[in-house]
Structures are given as C-alpha cells and as structure tokens.
Design an enzyme around this catalytic site. Structure first.
Site, PDB file in Angstrom:
ATOM      1  N   ASN A  43      -6.401  -5.210   8.542  1.00 39.20           N
ATOM      2  CA  ASN A  43      -6.063  -4.183   7.567  1.00 39.20           C
ATOM      3  C   ASN A  43      -7.068  -4.181   6.421  1.00 39.20           C
ATOM      4  OD1 ASN A  43      -4.728  -6.703   6.844  1.00 39.20           O
ATOM      5  ND2 ASN A  43      -3.470  -5.601   5.369  1.00 39.20           N
ATOM      6  N   GLU A  45      -7.096  -2.550   2.664  1.00 37.63           N
ATOM      7  CA  GLU A  45      -6.386  -1.828   1.618  1.00 37.63           C
ATOM      8  C   GLU A  45      -7.367  -1.115   0.701  1.00 37.63           C
ATOM      9  OE1 GLU A  45      -2.366  -4.555   1.398  1.00 37.63           O
ATOM     10  OE2 GLU A  45      -3.740  -4.615  -0.293  1.00 37.63           O
ATOM     11  N   CYS A  54      -4.388   0.317   8.377  1.00 34.47           N
ATOM     12  CA  CYS A  54      -3.691  -0.786   9.030  1.00 34.47           C
ATOM     13  C   CYS A  54      -4.618  -1.419  10.060  1.00 34.47           C
ATOM     14  CB  CYS A  54      -2.435  -0.284   9.723  1.00 34.47           C
ATOM     15  SG  CYS A  54      -1.193   0.405   8.605  1.00 34.47           S
ATOM     16  N   GLU A  56      -4.089  -2.138  13.192  1.00 28.43           N
ATOM     17  CA  GLU A  56      -4.064  -1.461  14.491  1.00 28.43           C
ATOM     18  C   GLU A  56      -4.913  -0.192  14.469  1.00 28.43           C
ATOM     19  OE1 GLU A  56       0.164  -3.100  13.700  1.00 28.43           O
ATOM     20  OE2 GLU A  56      -1.534  -2.331  12.535  1.00 28.43           O
ATOM     21  N   CYS A  92       3.604  -0.597  12.409  1.00 34.38           N
ATOM     22  CA  CYS A  92       4.359   0.396  11.660  1.00 34.38           C
ATOM     23  C   CYS A  92       4.429   1.698  12.474  1.00 34.38           C
ATOM     24  CB  CYS A  92       3.726   0.629  10.285  1.00 34.38           C
ATOM     25  SG  CYS A  92       2.153   1.531  10.339  1.00 34.38           S
ATOM     26  N   CYS A  95       1.043   3.420  13.062  1.00 39.83           N
ATOM     27  CA  CYS A  95       0.226   2.695  14.042  1.00 39.83           C
ATOM     28  C   CYS A  95       0.759   2.870  15.452  1.00 39.83           C
ATOM     29  CB  CYS A  95       0.137   1.220  13.678  1.00 39.83           C
ATOM     30  SG  CYS A  95      -0.907   0.963  12.229  1.00 39.83           S
TER      31      CYS A  95
END
Length: 139
Positions: A43, A45, A54, A56, A92, A95
């Site tokens: 990930n 940010e 993210c 993925e 999530c 993803c």
C-alpha cells in the site's frame, strides 16, 4: 500452480515496502499466476487520502503493466499496524473489484489467502465478491 507458502512469503516481504505514515497499517499483496510468476504490491498512502493505493491495487497495476492479463490463480494478502501481523487481512471492497476484473479477463476464480499472525483464511474470490460486475456486464 503457485505454492501457498511461496505466495504468502512474497506478500509478507511486500509489507516491508509499504508507505503508510498516516494509518500506520502496512499491507502487502502477492498475485500468483499459472506459470509460477509472482507479482507483489504494497500500500502507498497519500496525504490526500482518496489517492491512496491499496497493496492489491498496486500489485494488479504492476501485473497489468507487465502484460499479465490472464491466468491469475492465487492471491495472498497480509498486513498490520507498523507491519506487525495480527488478525488475517482480507481485501477491501475496492480491491475485490479490481482483483475480480483481472481474474475475469482470464476466466479464473483465484484462491485468496488472507494471512494473519496465527491463521490463514482461504476463500475463492467469487465468494468474497459474489455476482461481481465486470467486462461481461457491459455488453
């Protein structure tokens, strides 16, 4: 076929490359393809939170940029605060959709290993995102 332990190890290695100064929640993902190729992501940010990537999604973007658009057979995801694993981590919703599109391009339903410190959950992507929207939905 992808070896479960190899893919989980790759996801754990990816955690170390996460950039998560805001949430401190570091995530690593590894995508396994039928020929044994493994593509990882972590990930990333951003101070503008909506621009965060993210793990993925980063892995899928990397895979697609490297020409991988089919034969996705397995996914491993792991992470935790400051990279310390605790409970199993699952993709999530966003993803799941991104992973589903890559899987649908190759007609696969990959196994997803959600990895924690003590346990590994095993699911099919179609179980995590039933009735997924995809390329076939646009015809």
């Amino acid at each position: 076929m992808i070896d479960r332990d190899t893919l989980i190890s790759a996801a754990k290695d990816a955690v170390a490359r996460a950039y998560a100064p805001y949430s401190r929640f570091h995530v690593g993902a590894a995508l396994g393809f039928a020929d044994g190729t493994v593509v990882t992501g972590a990930n990333v940010e951003n101070a503008s939170f909506g621009l965060t990537l993210c793990a993925e999604t980063a892995a899928v973007a990397r895979a697609m940029n490297d020409g991988w658009r089919s034969e996705l057979v397995a996914i491993a995801v792991t992470g935790g605060i400051e990279g310390v694993l605790a409970a199993p981590v699952a993709p999530c919703g966003r993803c799941r959709q991104v992973l589903s599109e890559l899987a649908q391009l190759g007609g696969t339903d990959p196994v997803v290993w959600c990895v924690g410190a003590e346990a590994v959950g095993e699911y099919r992507l179609s179980d995590l995102l039933p009735n997924a929207f995809g390329p076939g939905s646009l015809v």
